[in-house]
Design a protein around this motif. Structure first.
Motif, PDB file in Angstrom:
ATOM      1  N   PRO A 197       0.847  -1.261   0.041  1.00 15.29           N
ATOM      2  CA  PRO A 197      -0.177   0.104   0.048  1.00 15.29           C
ATOM      3  C   PRO A 197       0.908   1.205  -0.025  1.00 15.29           C
ATOM      4  O   PRO A 197       2.113   1.400   0.600  1.00 15.29           O
ATOM      5  N   ASN A 198       0.442   2.162  -0.568  1.00 16.88           N
ATOM      6  CA  ASN A 198       0.998   3.767  -0.666  1.00 16.88           C
ATOM      7  C   ASN A 198       2.419   3.659  -1.323  1.00 16.88           C
ATOM      8  O   ASN A 198       3.459   4.314  -1.053  1.00 16.88           O
ATOM      9  N   SER A 199       2.745   2.749  -2.352  1.00 17.98           N
ATOM     10  CA  SER A 199       3.788   2.681  -3.104  1.00 17.98           C
ATOM     11  C   SER A 199       3.991   3.816  -3.996  1.00 17.98           C
ATOM     12  O   SER A 199       2.870   4.386  -4.300  1.00 17.98           O
ATOM     13  N   ASN A 200       5.129   3.981  -4.551  1.00 25.78           N
ATOM     14  CA  ASN A 200       5.289   4.832  -5.462  1.00 25.78           C
ATOM     15  C   ASN A 200       5.280   4.312  -6.935  1.00 25.78           C
ATOM     16  O   ASN A 200       6.299   3.741  -7.240  1.00 25.78           O
ATOM     17  N   VAL A 201       4.580   4.488  -8.064  1.00 22.96           N
ATOM     18  CA  VAL A 201       4.482   4.155  -9.230  1.00 22.96           C
ATOM     19  C   VAL A 201       5.040   5.372  -9.956  1.00 22.96           C
ATOM     20  O   VAL A 201       4.336   6.212 -10.263  1.00 22.96           O
ATOM     21  N   THR A 202       6.103   5.042 -10.578  1.00 22.50           N
ATOM     22  CA  THR A 202       6.672   5.842 -11.693  1.00 22.50           C
ATOM     23  C   THR A 202       6.410   5.756 -13.251  1.00 22.50           C
ATOM     24  O   THR A 202       6.924   4.539 -13.715  1.00 22.50           O
ATOM     25  N   ILE A 203       5.711   6.439 -13.796  1.00 22.77           N
ATOM     26  CA  ILE A 203       5.473   6.270 -15.081  1.00 22.77           C
ATOM     27  C   ILE A 203       6.115   7.260 -16.045  1.00 22.77           C
ATOM     28  O   ILE A 203       6.087   8.422 -15.871  1.00 22.77           O
ATOM     29  N   LEU A 204       6.913   6.583 -17.070  1.00 19.62           N
ATOM     30  CA  LEU A 204       7.666   7.354 -18.031  1.00 19.62           C
ATOM     31  C   LEU A 204       6.875   7.518 -19.294  1.00 19.62           C
ATOM     32  O   LEU A 204       6.606   6.287 -19.814  1.00 19.62           O
ATOM     33  N   SER A 205       6.817   8.514 -19.934  1.00 19.52           N
ATOM     34  CA  SER A 205       6.005   8.549 -21.345  1.00 19.52           C
ATOM     35  C   SER A 205       6.502   9.829 -22.172  1.00 19.52           C
ATOM     36  O   SER A 205       7.110  10.716 -21.629  1.00 19.52           O
ATOM     37  N   ILE A 228      15.579  10.388 -19.764  1.00 17.56           N
ATOM     38  CA  ILE A 228      14.837   9.881 -18.677  1.00 17.56           C
ATOM     39  C   ILE A 228      14.759   8.179 -18.400  1.00 17.56           C
ATOM     40  O   ILE A 228      14.428   7.584 -17.378  1.00 17.56           O
ATOM     41  N   HIS A 229      15.504   7.668 -19.385  1.00 15.08           N
ATOM     42  CA  HIS A 229      15.739   6.163 -19.571  1.00 15.08           C
ATOM     43  C   HIS A 229      16.663   6.063 -18.341  1.00 15.08           C
ATOM     44  O   HIS A 229      16.731   4.686 -17.910  1.00 15.08           O
ATOM     45  N   LYS A 230      17.418   6.914 -17.935  1.00 14.27           N
ATOM     46  CA  LYS A 230      18.630   6.667 -16.968  1.00 14.27           C
ATOM     47  C   LYS A 230      17.719   6.160 -15.513  1.00 14.27           C
ATOM     48  O   LYS A 230      18.363   5.690 -14.872  1.00 14.27           O
ATOM     49  N   ILE A 231      16.469   6.581 -15.332  1.00 11.93           N
ATOM     50  CA  ILE A 231      15.792   6.472 -14.113  1.00 11.93           C
ATOM     51  C   ILE A 231      15.449   4.911 -14.001  1.00 11.93           C
ATOM     52  O   ILE A 231      15.981   4.138 -13.061  1.00 11.93           O
ATOM     53  N   VAL A 232      15.515   4.266 -15.302  1.00 11.51           N
ATOM     54  CA  VAL A 232      15.427   2.644 -15.167  1.00 11.51           C
ATOM     55  C   VAL A 232      16.782   2.103 -14.849  1.00 11.51           C
ATOM     56  O   VAL A 232      17.134   1.392 -13.985  1.00 11.51           O
ATOM     57  N   ASP A 233      17.814   2.610 -15.540  1.00 12.13           N
ATOM     58  CA  ASP A 233      19.181   2.316 -15.212  1.00 12.13           C
ATOM     59  C   ASP A 233      19.752   2.389 -13.788  1.00 12.13           C
ATOM     60  O   ASP A 233      20.359   1.593 -13.357  1.00 12.13           O
ATOM     61  N   ILE A 234      19.412   3.772 -13.219  1.00 12.56           N
ATOM     62  CA  ILE A 234      19.895   4.060 -11.803  1.00 12.56           C
ATOM     63  C   ILE A 234      19.190   3.187 -10.704  1.00 12.56           C
ATOM     64  O   ILE A 234      19.802   2.492  -9.930  1.00 12.56           O
ATOM     65  N   ALA A 235      17.681   2.825 -10.918  1.00  5.44           N
ATOM     66  CA  ALA A 235      17.099   2.108  -9.968  1.00  5.44           C
ATOM     67  C   ALA A 235      17.448   0.504 -10.226  1.00  5.44           C
ATOM     68  O   ALA A 235      17.553  -0.043  -8.948  1.00  5.44           O
TER      69      ALA A 235
END
Length: 324
Positions: free
Chosen positions: A48-56, A173-180
């Motif tokens: 519950p109350n997670s962070n969902v990050t949407i890239l578009s 913003i593809h770097k968000i995937v790489d960093i995570a």
């Protein structure tokens, strides 16, 4: 679990609906059977109350202001609606050039938090730190929907092979995937695409490169690999499909609870309606959004009339509503 097996039948049917290759662009060969189901299970299993990050954001109308296409915003907002309805927080990430369209698309969901980044050449240390913080602290699940993805040379291309980085349109913003992935390997990444040049399509990169219907596949193919890939005739349809798949799973879960919601309630709660999509697309076009295939500022998607998308949404909703 029996309930998930029942939902899986409906989700498999939805996977077929979105995978007809309606645009005849070779996307049918890019489908990973079962990934829609796995993606929905991952989505509905968040704490519950997670962070969902949407890239578009796919700024393929490169000579227009804004350069944003009509495929992407509706799918991203469908996913955001689902995440919010399930009790999560939503970060929507896009480029500066796409901001006006995405804010218009999200007008009915005011709790969405936006993270907007400039083109790569304009990124400051502050922007880089903000991106790192987002990836490290605010991503429990990453979902991309019709997001431009870097090819083997690091550039993002349109289907016609135009380099959008050279046009100064693409934020990294593809770097968000790489960093995570480096710092939080438990964070899963779901990708939605329809042409092979979208972020996350690296999961099927060889099929992209060897697809006769994808011109310049070797050049434009996006190399970032997703955990779960939802290949769809139109990326918006993939967004609808993920929302509906989550509704199917949540509906089956609720049958074992005292407070049972009707199937229609779950669908209406998690999946957009036709009227919502008409109004959303109108808001986008009013801000200058264009069909990515025709280049026209009109309520069409990937060269297809709006009714084609509405019919797909109708069939997806009906599939979940159907009683066994």
């Amino acid at each position: 679990m029996l309930t998930q097996q029942e939902a899986k039948v409906k989700i498999t049917a939805i996977e077929s609906i979105i995978g007809t290759d309606a645009g005849d662009r070779g996307m049918k060969a890019l489908i990973v059977p079962g990934d829609l189901y796995k993606a929905a299970v991952t989505f509905t299993s968040l704490q519950p109350n997670s962070n969902v990050t949407i890239l578009s954001g796919f700024p393929c109308c490169v000579d227009k202001i804004p350069p944003t296409e009509t495929d992407g915003p509706p799918g991203a907002i469908s996913i955001a609606k689902t995440a919010l309805a399930l009790g999560h927080k939503v970060n929507l990430v896009t480029d500066e050039c796409n901001e006006i369209v995405f804010r218009a698309a999200a007008a009915k969901l005011p709790t969405i938090h936006f993270e907007i980044f400039p083109a790569e050449k304009d990124m400051t240390d502050s922007d880089e730190n903000r991106m790192k913080n987002l990836a490290n602290e605010q991503c429990d699940l990453i979902i991309s929907c019709e997001r431009a993805g870097p090819a083997k040379d690091g550039a993002c291309y349109t289907m016609r092979g135009i380099n959008m980085n050279e046009k100064g349109l693409i934020a990294p913003i593809h770097k968000i995937v790489d960093i995570a992935r480096e710092t939080r390997p438990e964070v899963k990444y779901i990708a939605i695409g329809d042409g092979g040049n979208e972020l996350g399509m690296g999961k099927v990169i060889e099929k992209i490169r060897n697809n006769d219907k994808i011109m310049n596949g070797d050049k434009i193919g996006a190399v970032t690999v997703s955990d779960y890939l939802i290949a769809s005739s139109v990326s918006n349809w993939g967004g609808y499909a993920l929302s509906a798949a989550c509704a199917a799973i949540e509906n089956e879960k609720s049958k074992h609870l005292d407070d049972v919601m009707e199937t229609k309630d779950w669908v209406d709660k998690l999946v957009p309606t036709e009227d919502e999509e008409i109004q959303l697309l109108k808001r986008c076009v009013d801000q200058g959004c264009r069909d990515g295939v025709t280049g026209k500022m009109e309520m069409t998607v990937d060269g297809m009339p709006l009714e084609t998308s509405l019919e797909c949404l109708r069939r997806i909703r009906q599939t979940v509503l159907k009683e066994d």
